[in-house]
Design a protein around this motif. Structure first.
Motif, PDB file in Angstrom:
ATOM      1  N   TYR A 184       6.942  -9.145   3.011  1.00  0.00           N
ATOM      2  CA  TYR A 184       6.044  -8.056   3.343  1.00  0.00           C
ATOM      3  C   TYR A 184       4.958  -8.691   4.662  1.00  0.00           C
ATOM      4  N   LYS A 185       5.447  -9.899   4.960  1.00  0.00           N
ATOM      5  CA  LYS A 185       4.780 -10.335   6.144  1.00  0.00           C
ATOM      6  C   LYS A 185       5.470 -10.235   7.285  1.00  0.00           C
ATOM      7  N   ASN A 186       4.899 -10.224   8.624  1.00  0.00           N
ATOM      8  CA  ASN A 186       5.360 -10.481  10.039  1.00  0.00           C
ATOM      9  C   ASN A 186       5.947 -11.722  10.162  1.00  0.00           C
ATOM     10  N   PRO A 187       7.453 -11.865  10.366  1.00  0.00           N
ATOM     11  CA  PRO A 187       8.170 -12.939  10.175  1.00  0.00           C
ATOM     12  C   PRO A 187       7.621 -13.956  11.526  1.00  0.00           C
ATOM     13  N   ALA A 188       6.710 -13.435  12.405  1.00  0.00           N
ATOM     14  CA  ALA A 188       6.060 -14.460  13.547  1.00  0.00           C
ATOM     15  C   ALA A 188       5.006 -15.162  12.790  1.00  0.00           C
TER      16      ALA A 188
ATOM     17  N   ALA B 270       1.492  -8.655   2.024  1.00  0.00           N
ATOM     18  CA  ALA B 270       0.879  -7.787   1.109  1.00  0.00           C
ATOM     19  C   ALA B 270       1.331  -6.126   1.450  1.00  0.00           C
ATOM     20  N   LYS B 271       1.788  -5.444   0.394  1.00  0.00           N
ATOM     21  CA  LYS B 271       2.024  -3.883   0.406  1.00  0.00           C
ATOM     22  C   LYS B 271       1.155  -3.202  -0.055  1.00  0.00           C
TER      23      LYS B 271
ATOM     24  N   HIS C 242      -9.005 -10.586  12.222  1.00  0.00           N
ATOM     25  CA  HIS C 242      -7.305 -10.774  12.511  1.00  0.00           C
ATOM     26  C   HIS C 242      -6.877  -9.912  11.339  1.00  0.00           C
ATOM     27  N   PHE C 243      -5.606  -9.084  11.695  1.00  0.00           N
ATOM     28  CA  PHE C 243      -4.844  -8.824  10.792  1.00  0.00           C
ATOM     29  C   PHE C 243      -3.758  -8.094  11.402  1.00  0.00           C
ATOM     30  N   SER C 244      -2.260  -8.007  10.694  1.00  0.00           N
ATOM     31  CA  SER C 244      -1.219  -7.481  11.361  1.00  0.00           C
ATOM     32  C   SER C 244      -0.852  -6.474  10.281  1.00  0.00           C
ATOM     33  N   ILE C 245      -0.322  -5.073  10.828  1.00  0.00           N
ATOM     34  CA  ILE C 245      -0.125  -3.753  10.249  1.00  0.00           C
ATOM     35  C   ILE C 245       1.073  -3.190  10.570  1.00  0.00           C
TER      36      ILE C 245
ATOM     37  N   PHE D 124       1.459   0.706   3.048  1.00  0.00           N
ATOM     38  CA  PHE D 124       1.007  -0.022   4.362  1.00  0.00           C
ATOM     39  C   PHE D 124       1.282  -1.419   4.292  1.00  0.00           C
ATOM     40  N   TYR D 125       1.766  -2.193   5.223  1.00  0.00           N
ATOM     41  CA  TYR D 125       2.065  -3.629   4.967  1.00  0.00           C
ATOM     42  C   TYR D 125       0.960  -4.397   5.820  1.00  0.00           C
ATOM     43  N   PHE D 126       0.443  -5.364   5.277  1.00  0.00           N
ATOM     44  CA  PHE D 126      -0.629  -6.317   5.944  1.00  0.00           C
ATOM     45  C   PHE D 126      -0.215  -7.825   5.904  1.00  0.00           C
TER      46      PHE D 126
END
Length: 342
Positions: free
Chosen positions: A63-67, A75-76, A111-114, A237-239
């Motif tokens: 559930y995370k950004n591979p980068a 998290a989902k 900061h967050f990625s979605i 939604f993925y964070f």
């Protein structure tokens, strides 16, 4: 090994004020250890539906950004048929930082990625308020915005004070990396963005805003407004990479490689002593706080003057607006910090 003086200087200026990257959690059930009488861990967990925690939040490396090398998992967040909080008609799954750090003063970066998937995709027919403050001075939104023309919208947008400042087609399985730059002293916000593994870039702003926050009212997650005639369906939604920093902006999606600040102490701990590699757990100072603190008491609301439209905020601690809810609606509280015309 040789170190770049420029990289070292940048690292020395950046400090993590609050770390919400889920690195210290074995599963989402760890969120259940938090309560108003036992305020421990990086998150307050109380805005969710009536089911068990795994109905609304689940953790996984998938559930995370591979980068995102600073996170071991993402998290989902799920909205399902039970995701109604406190008797409201809005579906909600949200987490709030548990910290005493100064996350609402000076200049800081949230900061967050979605991302979304093609499965259980968020509805394009409803407004979703994502990663917002209770006064909604800055936030992401997706779907059809209440009051807009038409009845659907496929974009992800950045809003300031209720006005869209940036938008993009929200395609499935694309990670959008975000940093809200908030200058609480100057009342200005800016938007830094990238996709995938690309470094963050200033994309919009600065924009003047009423940067009202008490440091305990930023919501990681999503609130969905209901629309008559639209049935509920599961939405995910993925964070990833959630943290708040001061000093300077970390533009790398891999996460901070500099300094972790210990709130309440002037000591700065270098990442080389706490992080052996990108997969090693990052020590979160906020997860060590075990002393219970009293729940903030609500402040008196101003005498209403004017008219507030449906879905508008109409009260809550720190709210500085005014007005009566439009005929056919009433002001409904969803806690000490937020009330809305419904």
């Amino acid at each position: 090994m040789r170190f770049s003086p420029l990289l070292f200087a940048t690292a020395a200026r950046a400090a993590i004020l609050w770390d919400g990257r889920f690195n210290e959690m074995s599963s989402s059930s760890d969120l259940n250890t938090w309560s108003w009488s036992n305020q421990v861990g990086p998150y307050q967990y109380y805005i969710h539906g009536s089911g068990t925690v795994n109905k609304y939040i689940n953790l996984s490396p998938d559930y995370k950004n591979p980068a995102d090398g600073g996170s071991k998992q993402g998290a989902k967040f799920t909205l399902d048929s039970t995701a109604f909080w406190n008797g409201q008609t809005m579906r909600r799954t949200e987490l709030i930082p548990q910290t005493k750090a100064a996350i609402a003063s000076g200049k800081v970066w949230y900061h967050f990625s979605i991302k979304r998937s093609g499965t259980n995709a968020p509805s394009i027919y409803r407004e979703h308020q994502i990663c917002f403050f209770e006064s909604h001075f800055t936030e992401l939104k997706s779907g059809w915005i209440s009051g807009a023309s038409g009845n659907s919208d496929t974009r992800l947008q950045w809003f300031v004070g209720g006005k869209s400042q940036w938008s993009v087609e929200w395609a499935p399985d694309v990670w959008h990396n975000v940093a809200y730059e908030i200058d609480f002293s100057a009342n200005k916000v800016s938007f830094h963005h990238s996709t995938g593994a690309d470094p963050l870039k200033l994309t919009a702003g600065p924009v003047s805003a009423s940067t009202s926050s008490n440091g305990a009212d930023w919501h990681l997650g999503v609130l969905e407004l209901p629309v008559s005639g639209r049935s509920d369906s599961n939405e995910d939604f993925y964070f990833s990479g959630t943290y708040i920093e001061s000093g300077s902006l970390t533009t790398s999606v891999a996460g901070p490689g500099g300094v972790v600040a210990n709130p309440g102490s002037s000591t700065l701990v270098t990442s080389t002593t706490k992080v052996a590699s990108s997969t090693t757990k990052v020590v979160s100072s906020t997860s060590k706080v075990t002393t219970p603190t009293a729940e903030p008491e609500p402040q008196p609301e101003p005498e209403p003057v004017g008219t507030l439209q449906k879905w508008s905020q109409c009260g809550g601690q720190g709210w500085t607006g005014s007005g009566y809810c439009v005929e056919g609606t009433k002001c409904v509280a969803s806690g000490d910090f937020y009330s809305q015309c419904l």
